[in-house]
Design a protein around this motif. Structure first.
Motif, PDB file in Angstrom:
ATOM      1  N   GLU A 100       0.590  -1.225   0.012  1.00  0.00           N
ATOM      2  CA  GLU A 100       0.008  -0.106  -0.059  1.00  0.00           C
ATOM      3  C   GLU A 100       0.805   1.272   0.081  1.00  0.00           C
ATOM      4  OE1 GLU A 100      -0.502  -2.722   1.820  1.00  0.00           O
ATOM      5  OE2 GLU A 100      -2.440  -3.327   0.904  1.00  0.00           O
ATOM      6  N   TRP A 101       2.010   1.177   0.635  1.00  0.00           N
ATOM      7  CA  TRP A 101       2.886   2.373   0.755  1.00  0.00           C
ATOM      8  C   TRP A 101       3.508   2.466  -0.644  1.00  0.00           C
ATOM      9  CZ3 TRP A 101       3.745   6.060   4.142  1.00  0.00           C
ATOM     10  CH2 TRP A 101       3.489   6.098   5.470  1.00  0.00           C
ATOM     11  N   ALA A 102       3.635   1.606  -1.145  1.00  0.00           N
ATOM     12  CA  ALA A 102       4.286   1.507  -2.846  1.00  0.00           C
ATOM     13  C   ALA A 102       3.493   2.119  -3.439  1.00  0.00           C
ATOM     14  CB  ALA A 102       4.682   0.118  -3.064  1.00  0.00           C
ATOM     15  N   GLY A 103       2.021   1.776  -3.386  1.00  0.00           N
ATOM     16  CA  GLY A 103       0.991   2.411  -4.176  1.00  0.00           C
ATOM     17  C   GLY A 103       0.982   3.889  -3.738  1.00  0.00           C
ATOM     18  N   PHE A 130      10.109   1.839   1.535  1.00  0.00           N
ATOM     19  CA  PHE A 130      10.836   1.781   2.382  1.00  0.00           C
ATOM     20  C   PHE A 130      10.466   2.671   3.621  1.00  0.00           C
ATOM     21  CE2 PHE A 130      14.651   3.763   4.561  1.00  0.00           C
ATOM     22  CZ  PHE A 130      15.381   2.726   4.948  1.00  0.00           C
ATOM     23  N   ILE A 131      10.062   3.881   3.617  1.00  0.00           N
ATOM     24  CA  ILE A 131       9.368   4.500   4.777  1.00  0.00           C
ATOM     25  C   ILE A 131       8.275   3.803   5.475  1.00  0.00           C
ATOM     26  CG2 ILE A 131       8.202   6.659   5.431  1.00  0.00           C
ATOM     27  CD1 ILE A 131       9.883   8.073   3.172  1.00  0.00           C
ATOM     28  N   GLY A 132       7.202   3.189   4.576  1.00  0.00           N
ATOM     29  CA  GLY A 132       6.194   2.567   5.316  1.00  0.00           C
ATOM     30  C   GLY A 132       6.647   1.163   6.086  1.00  0.00           C
ATOM     31  N   ALA A 244      12.092  -3.223   0.172  1.00  0.00           N
ATOM     32  CA  ALA A 244      11.291  -2.030  -0.527  1.00  0.00           C
ATOM     33  C   ALA A 244      11.589  -2.046  -1.817  1.00  0.00           C
ATOM     34  CB  ALA A 244      11.675  -0.486   0.253  1.00  0.00           C
ATOM     35  N   ILE A 245      12.876  -2.249  -2.317  1.00  0.00           N
ATOM     36  CA  ILE A 245      13.111  -2.144  -3.715  1.00  0.00           C
ATOM     37  C   ILE A 245      12.355  -3.205  -4.627  1.00  0.00           C
ATOM     38  CG2 ILE A 245      15.043  -2.651  -5.650  1.00  0.00           C
ATOM     39  CD1 ILE A 245      17.039  -1.445  -3.381  1.00  0.00           C
TER      40      ILE A 245
END
Length: 332
Positions: A100-103, A130-132, A244-245
């Motif tokens: 969801e953070w990536a979205g 990464f932040i999420g 994250a990547i």
């Protein structure tokens, strides 16, 4: 009477290591190759008798099959690393809110730079993921939860909040349809020239393999990792960055692939234990196999139309997730 002698501190033994390569792994590789061959020759377009059949084969079938390999392996591997670092078998990018953070990062890039290409959008998704994920890890370190079953519920709740923000931004900027297309979780739009950034996750897999032993020790807890001379915080940052990547790249190119990171590591660990280095080839193979089977079902079940692979993965993953919860309750 002589004073009691102090006993030496107990040593913590690392998880037993299994063989990295054996005949069973070779059989698994052959089985996955058979599935990928089926993927190459499954589709509506007749590559043998149709006009420009082999050109279509190179433009669509080969990229799609390569994307199945890279995406399936990446999401399964991400779940394995995340479960080790959180010491929780129910955590993966879907249940931790990473997807969801990536979205959210993707939709922000689409708003800020609507003419941007695939790479800037991918960078935005990776940074947000990464932040999420770091927020989720920090939450787990600061809050004591009474049960490991609560952890994925917390992650799903955080993901739902972030997903709601993403949906609101998409509605406010008239990009809801574009967001739906990006998050369909389908390999239909994977074509030559549009999937090549997925090769980044191959480099991520190599990096995970090189530091696998450190991640395995980190999975024993911060105290153990510190006692053997490892920088636990640095390992958490490294693992989060790799997750994250992988998640950001797959989300931008393919979309949401739910529960792969949950199903695969749990199945592999049931038979092989928790050593990341020896499990990694099996996790990647099983991730590729599950994604490929679901994609083949999606291509054939209502042919000539396609069902998004995320729909089939969601059904299968939900059933397995419930089974794992019930199994955990029985063994509690």
């Amino acid at each position: 009477m002589s004073a009691p002698t102090a006993s030496p501190p107990a040593e913590v033994s690392p998880p037993a290591k299994g063989k990295l390569f054996d005949w069973k792994l070779l059989l698994g590789i052959l089985g996955v190759c058979a599935l990928l061959t089926m993927s190459l020759f499954t589709g509506v377009y007749d590559i043998f008798g149709g006009d420009n059949g082999w050109e279509m084969f190179e433009i669509t079938r080969i990229p799609r099959t390569i994307a199945l390999v890279l995406a399936g392996a990446a999401m399964a591997m991400s779940g394995l690393v995340m479960q080790l670092l959180t010491q929780n078998r129910f955590v993966e990018p879907t249940t931790a809110g990473t997807t969801e953070w990536a979205g959210l990062g993707l939709i922000v890039m689409m708003i800020v730079a609507p003419a941007s290409g695939l790479v800037p959008r991918m960078i935005g998704a990776v940074v947000a993921a990464f932040i999420g994920t770091m927020i989720f890890f920090l939450f787990l370190r600061r809050v004591s939860l009474s049960s490991s079953l609560i952890v994925p519920i917390v992650g799903i709740m955080l993901g739902a909040v972030v997903g709601s923000i993403t949906t609101y931004l998409a509605l406010a900027t008239d990009m809801l349809q574009s967001l739906g297309v990006w998050f369909a979780g389908s390999f239909t739009s994977v074509l030559r020239g549009q999937y090549e950034v997925l090769w980044i996750v191959a480099a991520v897999a190599v990096a995970v393999f090189l530091v696998a032993d450190r991640f395995t020790v980190a999975g024993l807890g911060e105290d153990v990792a510190t006692n053997v001379g490892l920088n636990y915080t640095r390992l958490i940052f490294l693992g989060t960055g790799l997750i994250a990547i992988a998640t950001g790249v797959v989300t931008v190119v393919v979309g949401n692939l739910p529960f792969i990171g949950l199903i695969v590591p749990n199945i592999v660990s049931m038979f092989r234990g928790d050593d990341l280095r020896s499990n990694l080839p099996w996790v990647c193979l099983l991730g590729i196999a599950i994604v490929t089977v679901c994609d083949l079902i999606g291509r054939t079940i209502i042919a000539p139309f396609e069902v998004p692979v995320s729909l089939i993965l969601g059904v299968v993953g939900a059933v397995v997730f419930i089974a794992l919860l019930l199994r955990s309750r029985r063994h509690a």
